[in-house]
Design a protein around this motif. Structure first.
Motif, PDB file in Angstrom:
ATOM      1  N   PRO A 293       5.218  18.695  28.703  1.00  0.00           N
ATOM      2  CA  PRO A 293       5.993  18.925  29.934  1.00  0.00           C
ATOM      3  C   PRO A 293       7.363  18.250  29.841  1.00  0.00           C
ATOM      4  O   PRO A 293       7.661  17.287  30.553  1.00  0.00           O
ATOM      5  N   THR A 294       8.203  18.763  28.950  1.00  0.00           N
ATOM      6  CA  THR A 294       9.445  18.072  28.610  1.00  0.00           C
ATOM      7  C   THR A 294      10.395  17.923  29.798  1.00  0.00           C
ATOM      8  O   THR A 294      10.954  16.855  30.037  1.00  0.00           O
ATOM      9  N   HIS A 295      10.612  19.014  30.540  1.00  0.00           N
ATOM     10  CA  HIS A 295      11.526  18.953  31.673  1.00  0.00           C
ATOM     11  C   HIS A 295      11.028  17.941  32.706  1.00  0.00           C
ATOM     12  O   HIS A 295      11.798  17.148  33.259  1.00  0.00           O
ATOM     13  N   GLN A 296       9.723  17.957  32.936  1.00  0.00           N
ATOM     14  CA  GLN A 296       9.127  17.029  33.892  1.00  0.00           C
ATOM     15  C   GLN A 296       9.226  15.587  33.406  1.00  0.00           C
ATOM     16  O   GLN A 296       9.400  14.664  34.207  1.00  0.00           O
ATOM     17  N   LEU A 297       9.109  15.380  32.095  1.00  0.00           N
ATOM     18  CA  LEU A 297       9.300  14.040  31.539  1.00  0.00           C
ATOM     19  C   LEU A 297      10.666  13.494  31.920  1.00  0.00           C
ATOM     20  O   LEU A 297      10.799  12.346  32.351  1.00  0.00           O
ATOM     21  N   GLY A 298      11.703  14.337  31.723  1.00  0.00           N
ATOM     22  CA  GLY A 298      13.061  13.899  32.034  1.00  0.00           C
ATOM     23  C   GLY A 298      13.269  13.612  33.508  1.00  0.00           C
ATOM     24  O   GLY A 298      13.868  12.600  33.885  1.00  0.00           O
ATOM     25  N   ARG A 299      12.779  14.498  34.356  1.00  0.00           N
ATOM     26  CA  ARG A 299      12.937  14.305  35.803  1.00  0.00           C
ATOM     27  C   ARG A 299      12.188  13.063  36.287  1.00  0.00           C
ATOM     28  O   ARG A 299      12.725  12.259  37.061  1.00  0.00           O
ATOM     29  N   THR A 300      10.950  12.912  35.843  1.00  0.00           N
ATOM     30  CA  THR A 300      10.137  11.788  36.307  1.00  0.00           C
ATOM     31  C   THR A 300      10.727  10.456  35.862  1.00  0.00           C
ATOM     32  O   THR A 300      10.787   9.498  36.647  1.00  0.00           O
ATOM     33  N   ALA A 301      11.154  10.382  34.603  1.00  0.00           N
ATOM     34  CA  ALA A 301      11.745   9.146  34.097  1.00  0.00           C
ATOM     35  C   ALA A 301      12.999   8.774  34.874  1.00  0.00           C
ATOM     36  O   ALA A 301      13.227   7.605  35.218  1.00  0.00           O
ATOM     37  N   THR A 302      13.822   9.773  35.194  1.00  0.00           N
ATOM     38  CA  THR A 302      15.057   9.517  35.934  1.00  0.00           C
ATOM     39  C   THR A 302      14.766   9.086  37.361  1.00  0.00           C
ATOM     40  O   THR A 302      15.424   8.189  37.903  1.00  0.00           O
ATOM     41  N   GLU A 303      13.768   9.694  37.960  1.00  0.00           N
ATOM     42  CA  GLU A 303      13.381   9.306  39.316  1.00  0.00           C
ATOM     43  C   GLU A 303      12.928   7.851  39.357  1.00  0.00           C
ATOM     44  O   GLU A 303      13.300   7.094  40.259  1.00  0.00           O
ATOM     45  N   LEU A 304      12.139   7.441  38.370  1.00  0.00           N
ATOM     46  CA  LEU A 304      11.693   6.046  38.296  1.00  0.00           C
ATOM     47  C   LEU A 304      12.879   5.106  38.093  1.00  0.00           C
ATOM     48  O   LEU A 304      12.965   4.042  38.717  1.00  0.00           O
ATOM     49  N   LEU A 305      13.799   5.493  37.213  1.00  0.00           N
ATOM     50  CA  LEU A 305      14.956   4.643  36.931  1.00  0.00           C
ATOM     51  C   LEU A 305      15.821   4.449  38.169  1.00  0.00           C
ATOM     52  O   LEU A 305      16.206   3.324  38.507  1.00  0.00           O
ATOM     53  N   LEU A 306      16.128   5.539  38.874  1.00  0.00           N
ATOM     54  CA  LEU A 306      17.011   5.445  40.027  1.00  0.00           C
ATOM     55  C   LEU A 306      16.341   4.729  41.197  1.00  0.00           C
ATOM     56  O   LEU A 306      17.002   4.061  41.987  1.00  0.00           O
ATOM     57  N   ASP A 307      15.018   4.857  41.295  1.00  0.00           N
ATOM     58  CA  ASP A 307      14.316   4.100  42.330  1.00  0.00           C
ATOM     59  C   ASP A 307      14.423   2.603  42.046  1.00  0.00           C
ATOM     60  O   ASP A 307      14.631   1.797  42.964  1.00  0.00           O
ATOM     61  N   GLU A 308      14.314   2.228  40.780  1.00  0.00           N
ATOM     62  CA  GLU A 308      14.458   0.817  40.420  1.00  0.00           C
ATOM     63  C   GLU A 308      15.877   0.335  40.674  1.00  0.00           C
ATOM     64  O   GLU A 308      16.088  -0.793  41.143  1.00  0.00           O
ATOM     65  N   CYS A 309      16.866   1.193  40.385  1.00  0.00           N
ATOM     66  CA  CYS A 309      18.266   0.817  40.609  1.00  0.00           C
ATOM     67  C   CYS A 309      18.572   0.664  42.094  1.00  0.00           C
ATOM     68  O   CYS A 309      19.243  -0.294  42.508  1.00  0.00           O
ATOM     69  N   ASP A 310      18.099   1.605  42.903  1.00  0.00           N
ATOM     70  CA  ASP A 310      18.462   1.633  44.320  1.00  0.00           C
ATOM     71  C   ASP A 310      17.572   0.745  45.184  1.00  0.00           C
ATOM     72  O   ASP A 310      17.989   0.323  46.271  1.00  0.00           O
ATOM     73  N   ASN A 311      16.366   0.464  44.719  1.00  0.00           N
ATOM     74  CA  ASN A 311      15.420  -0.319  45.532  1.00  0.00           C
ATOM     75  C   ASN A 311      14.764  -1.418  44.696  1.00  0.00           C
ATOM     76  O   ASN A 311      13.535  -1.445  44.542  1.00  0.00           O
ATOM     77  N   PRO A 312      15.556  -2.334  44.150  1.00  0.00           N
ATOM     78  CA  PRO A 312      14.982  -3.338  43.250  1.00  0.00           C
ATOM     79  C   PRO A 312      13.953  -4.244  43.924  1.00  0.00           C
ATOM     80  O   PRO A 312      13.046  -4.742  43.265  1.00  0.00           O
ATOM     81  N   GLY A 313      14.079  -4.420  45.226  1.00  0.00           N
ATOM     82  CA  GLY A 313      13.153  -5.307  45.925  1.00  0.00           C
ATOM     83  C   GLY A 313      11.783  -4.715  46.168  1.00  0.00           C
ATOM     84  O   GLY A 313      10.794  -5.453  46.265  1.00  0.00           O
ATOM     85  N   THR A 314      11.714  -3.397  46.273  1.00  0.00           N
ATOM     86  CA  THR A 314      10.440  -2.744  46.611  1.00  0.00           C
ATOM     87  C   THR A 314       9.901  -1.870  45.479  1.00  0.00           C
ATOM     88  O   THR A 314       8.792  -1.362  45.573  1.00  0.00           O
ATOM     89  N   HIS A 315      10.692  -1.688  44.418  1.00  0.00           N
ATOM     90  CA  HIS A 315      10.284  -0.795  43.327  1.00  0.00           C
ATOM     91  C   HIS A 315       9.024  -1.298  42.641  1.00  0.00           C
ATOM     92  O   HIS A 315       8.892  -2.481  42.326  1.00  0.00           O
TER      93      HIS A 315
END
Length: 333
Positions: A293-315
Motif C-alpha cells: 500500500p505505497t500511497h497509503q504508506l506515504g500519507r500515513t507517515a506524513t500524517e504522523l509527522l505533522l501531528d508530532e510537529c503541530d501537537n508535540p504535547g499530545t502526540h
C-alpha cells in the motif's frame, strides 16, 4: 500590486490576526470551520506569507523533507506522491532527497534539510544504523521512519510486514507445484531484502522442505538490468522451478531474459515479484506480485509527522505495520 497583510486576511475572515497566524503555523489549534474561513480569505485576497521572516520567527519553515533510497523505483515514487498529497492538504511543501542507497549522500541530504529548517523528516534509511537521526531530533526536527519498522517508543514508524510478504509469495509458488525456488534479491544488507528472504525460508520450512534448498542470487542493485544479469546466471547454472524476486523491477528484468531465451513462463518457470508497480500488470506476461500500500504508506507517515510537529504535547508515537496483498497473474501457476 500591494502586498496583502495578515490584518486584511483577519478582517475578511472576521477573526483576529492571531487566529490567522495559528492557521498558518499551528492549524490544529483552530476549529475546522474557522480554519476553512481563514483559508478562503487567504485564497480570495491572494495573501502570500513572507516565508523567510516566518521561518526566522518560528525557527522552522512550512516544509518537510523526504529521503528515499531510489526515486527511480516506482515504489518510492508512489510513496512520494502520498507524502506530497498529505503535506499539501496540511499547507506544507516537500523537499525530496534521493540517497541512491548511499549513507554518505543520505547524510549530506539530511544536513541540507536541517539547514533549511524543515519541520520534520520522513526517511527510508539507507542502512540499519539509525543513530545519525538523533542529531536531527536534537535540533527539534521530528523524524518518522517510512518503510522501516520502528523499535523505539519515542519515534513513529510506518512499514509493511516483509517477513509475512515473503512467506506468502513463496507459499504461492509452492502451492503451484514448485519445490526448487530461487530468490533473486538486491543486497541482503537492505532490511527489506533480508526480511523477504526470511519469509521465503519460513514458507519452505512450513511446507516440510529444507530451507537450504532456497537458491540465493544476490545482485548489487534492485533494477531491471540487475534482474537480467541474475536470469543469465540462472540460465547458465540451471533453472529452478520458480523464481521469487525481491521487487518487481528485478522480476521484470528476469522475465525479459527468460522470454528472450525461449523459456515459457509459467510453464517452465513460475515467476513472482514484489511491490505490484503499474508495469507488473502490463508486462508481456502479467506479473504475479505482492502488492504494497505505497500511497497509503506515504500519507500515513506524513500524517504522523505533522501531528508530532503541530501537537508535540499530545502526540502519541505509533508503529504502524501494513500487510502486503498477494496478486496472482499469468506468471505463476
Amino acid at each position: 500590486m500591494a502586498t496583502v497583510s495578515i490584518k486584511e486576511v483577519a478582517a475578511r475572515a472576521g477573526v483576529s490576526p492571531g487566529t490567522v497566524s495559528n492557521v498558518l503555523n499551528r492549524p490544529a489549534k483552530v476549529a475546522p470551520g474557522t480554519r476553512e474561513r481563514v483559508r478562503r480569505a487567504i485564497h480570495e485576497l491572494g495573501f502570500v506569507r513572507h516565508g523567510s521572516a516566518s521561518t526566522l520567527r518560528a525557527g522552522h519553515s512550512r516544509t518537510v523533507g523526504l529521503s528515499v533510497i531510489d526515486i527511480g523505483n516506482p515504489f518510492f515514487t508512489e510513496i512520494a506522491a502520498g507524502v506530497e498529497e498529505m503535506a499539501s492538504e496540511r499547507g506544507y511543501a516537500v523537499i525530496l532527497g534521493n540517497s541512491a542507497g548511499s549513507r554518505t549522500k543520505e547524510e549530506r541530504n539530511l544536513r541540507v534539510l536541517a539547514e533549511q529548517r524543515v519541520r520534520g523528516v520522513l526517511i527510508t534509511p539507507s542502512d540499519q544504523d539509525l543513530a545519525r537521526l538523533d542529531r536531527l531530533r536534537e535540533r527539534g526536527i521530528s523524524v518518522v521512519l517510512v518503510d522501516h519498522p520502528g523499535h523505539r517508543p519515542d519515534q513513529c514508524a510506518v512499514a509493511v510486514d516483509d517477513v509475512a510478504g515473503g512467506r506468502a509469495a513463496v507459499a504461492h509458488l509452492l502451492a503451484g507445484g514448485a519445490r526448487h525456488v530461487a530468490y533473486v534479491t538486491g543486497p541482503l544488507t537492505i532490511r527489506q531484502c533480508a526480511e523477504r528472504r526470511q519469509g521465503a525460508l519460513a514458507a519452505l520450512e512450513a511446507a516440510g522442505l529444507d530451507p537450504d534448498r532456497l537458491e540465493i542470487v544476490e545482485t548489487a542493485a534492485m533494477t531491471a538490468r540487475a534482474g537480467e544479469r541474475a536470469a543469465g546466471d540462472l540460465l547458465r547454472d540451471g533453472l529452478p522451478e520458480a523464481i521469487f524476486c525481491a521487487n518487481d523491477l528485478l522480476a521484470l528484468g528476469v522475465l525479459r531474459t527468460l522470454l528472450q531465451a525461449g523459456v515459457r513462463v509459467p510453464d517452465d518457470v513460475a515467476l513472482m515479484g514484489y511491490d505490484d508497480i503499474d508495469f507488473a500488470a502490463a508486462s508481456a506476461v502479467s506479473l504475479s506480485s505482492m502488492r504494497q500500500p505505497t500511497h497509503q504508506l506515504g500519507r500515513t507517515a506524513t500524517e504522523l509527522l505533522l501531528d508530532e510537529c503541530d501537537n508535540p504535547g499530545t502526540h502519541a508515537h505509533q508503529h504502524i505495520m501494513f500487510q502486503a496483498e498477494l496478486v496472482a497473474r499469468e506468471s505463476t501457476r
